[in-house]
Design a protein around this motif. Structure first.
Motif, short mmCIF file in Angstrom:
data_model
loop_
_atom_site.label_atom_id
_atom_site.label_comp_id
_atom_site.label_asym_id
_atom_site.label_seq_id
_atom_site.Cartn_x
_atom_site.Cartn_y
_atom_site.Cartn_z
N ASN A 101 0.82 -1.21 0.00
CA ASN A 101 0.00 0.00 0.00
C ASN A 101 0.86 1.26 0.00
OD1 ASN A 101 -3.15 -0.70 0.80
ND2 ASN A 101 -1.70 -2.27 1.48
N ASN A 102 0.23 2.40 -0.27
CA ASN A 102 0.94 3.67 -0.27
C ASN A 102 0.91 4.32 1.11
OD1 ASN A 102 -1.82 4.18 -0.34
ND2 ASN A 102 -1.61 6.08 -1.50
N GLY A 103 1.04 3.49 2.13
CA GLY A 103 1.10 3.98 3.51
C GLY A 103 2.28 3.36 4.21
N SER A 104 2.35 3.56 5.51
CA SER A 104 3.45 2.98 6.28
C SER A 104 2.97 2.67 7.68
CB SER A 104 4.64 3.94 6.34
OG SER A 104 4.28 5.14 7.01
N GLY A 105 3.71 1.80 8.34
CA GLY A 105 3.40 1.46 9.72
C GLY A 105 2.71 0.12 9.86
N ASP A 119 -4.19 2.97 -0.93
CA ASP A 119 -4.24 2.42 -2.28
C ASP A 119 -3.50 1.08 -2.29
OD1 ASP A 119 -4.16 1.80 -4.95
OD2 ASP A 119 -3.01 3.56 -5.57
N ALA A 120 -4.27 -0.01 -2.29
CA ALA A 120 -3.68 -1.35 -2.24
C ALA A 120 -3.15 -1.81 -3.58
CB ALA A 120 -4.70 -2.35 -1.70
N GLY A 121 -3.32 -0.99 -4.62
CA GLY A 121 -2.76 -1.31 -5.92
C GLY A 121 -1.53 -0.49 -6.24
N LYS A 140 -8.63 -1.93 -2.67
CA LYS A 140 -8.76 -1.46 -1.30
C LYS A 140 -8.70 -2.63 -0.33
CE LYS A 140 -9.41 2.88 -2.38
NZ LYS A 140 -8.39 3.91 -2.02
N ILE A 141 -8.32 -2.34 0.90
CA ILE A 141 -8.29 -3.35 1.95
C ILE A 141 -9.72 -3.70 2.34
CG2 ILE A 141 -7.67 -3.78 4.36
CD1 ILE A 141 -5.16 -2.02 3.86
#
Length: 308
Positions: A101-105, A119-121, A140-141
């Motif tokens: 994903n375009n996140g972190s943690g 964004d899971a793609g 999406k998750i």
């Protein structure tokens, strides 16, 4: 999905001296009573499951992946679940969101609404090294509830990923059983975990109404006893073994092993099966279930079979 470590690596070396008496005893000892086959495994075999929805073809564990796998007529999905900071059960493999994903943690540090905005793609690349599914509405998750609701006719093989020593791990088995019961899905869900404690906790809630797979520990003990001639002494708890095709150079796909599992009502399953030839070989030997990253190849395998 269970990953085997330190699998019987040194067991054969000392087996002759240490277990010779036990081996002789086991030949005269009747086999322990096997568990009956649960409803999950009573549909027409063989089963082909799309690993994380078919992660080679679409962003893993998303509606994009699951829809695509269903189009290829797989029997079900192999997936994973983790618990969010607000105690929701999501369909997710890693402990962190960064890889897919375009996140972190860490997953456990985020609320569900935060995770579902990601964004899971974002990182998925196709064979041309492009990223065609960035910002796709179906990348999406998902929650586990959503997975059961979206695919009411599909079999679901779900792995509890959170460590039993974590807070999330202590509540995940109950959350999972509540979701399964809420959707009356006891006969179409198989629950597995790397951790024996998680399977035991889940079984306390399910009371045998949901099929369970073997933990790493149970698979290791079972295979060690088989390879040292003590298979008749193995007291099975799980309904299925899910294994790699080999470990550290030790092949795990012999017809003798598969026949032993079938004789004990331990449903034999293999993951990482990504070629048509391997699918054919395993099914011909008596394997019941395979898990593949390539549902397209699974479809081709079945098309080939239907022509013979």
């Amino acid at each position: 999905m269970v990953k085997i470590s330190r699998l019987i690596r040194n067991s054969a070396a000392g087996a002759a001296g240490i277990f010779s008496g036990l081996i002789l005893f086991s030949k005269f000892k009747g086999q322990p009573e096997s568990h009956p086959i649960p409803p999950f495994f009573t549909r027409k075999s063989h089963y082909i499951f799309a690993h994380r929805g078919g992660m080679a073809l679409r962003p893993e564990q998303t509606k994009l992946a699951f829809d695509n796998a269903k189009d290829y007529e797989v029997d079900g999905f192999e997936t994973d679940v983790r618990v969010t900071s607000d105690e929701k059960l999501i369909v997710f493999h890693d402990a962190t969101v960064d890889r897919t994903n375009n996140g972190s943690g860490k997953v456990r540090e985020h609320r569900l609404d935060e995770l579902q905005r990601l964004d899971a793609g974002y990182h998925f690349k196709d064979i041309n090294n492009d990223t065609p599914y960035r910002n796709h509405p179906d990348a999406k998750i998902l929650t586990f509830d959503e997975l059961l609701e979206l695919y009411p006719d599909m079999l679901i093989n779900v792995d509890l990923k959170d460590s039993p020593d974590s807070y999330e791990g202590t509540i995940a088995p109950e959350l999972l059983f509540e979701s399964i019961a809420r959707h009356d899905a006891q006969d179409r869900v198989l629950v597995t975990s790397f951790y024996q404690d998680q399977i035991a906790r889940f079984s306390e809630f399910s009371l045998g109404t949901v099929a369970v797979g073997a933990s790493q520990e149970e698979v290791t003990v079972g295979l060690a006893k088989f390879f040292t001639g003590l298979g008749n002494m193995f007291e099975v708890q799980a309904n299925t073994f899910q294994m790699p095709t080999s470990y550290n150079g030790i092949p795990l796909t012999s017809q003798r092993l598969i026949q032993w599992l079938n004789s004990r009502n331990i449903v034999p399953g293999y993951y990482g099966v990504n070629s048509i030839d391997l699918m054919s070989d395993l099914f011909n030997k008596g394997t019941h279930t395979i898990v593949t990253d390539r549902p397209d190849l699974a479809y081709q395998y079945r098309q080939n079979q239907s022509q013979h």
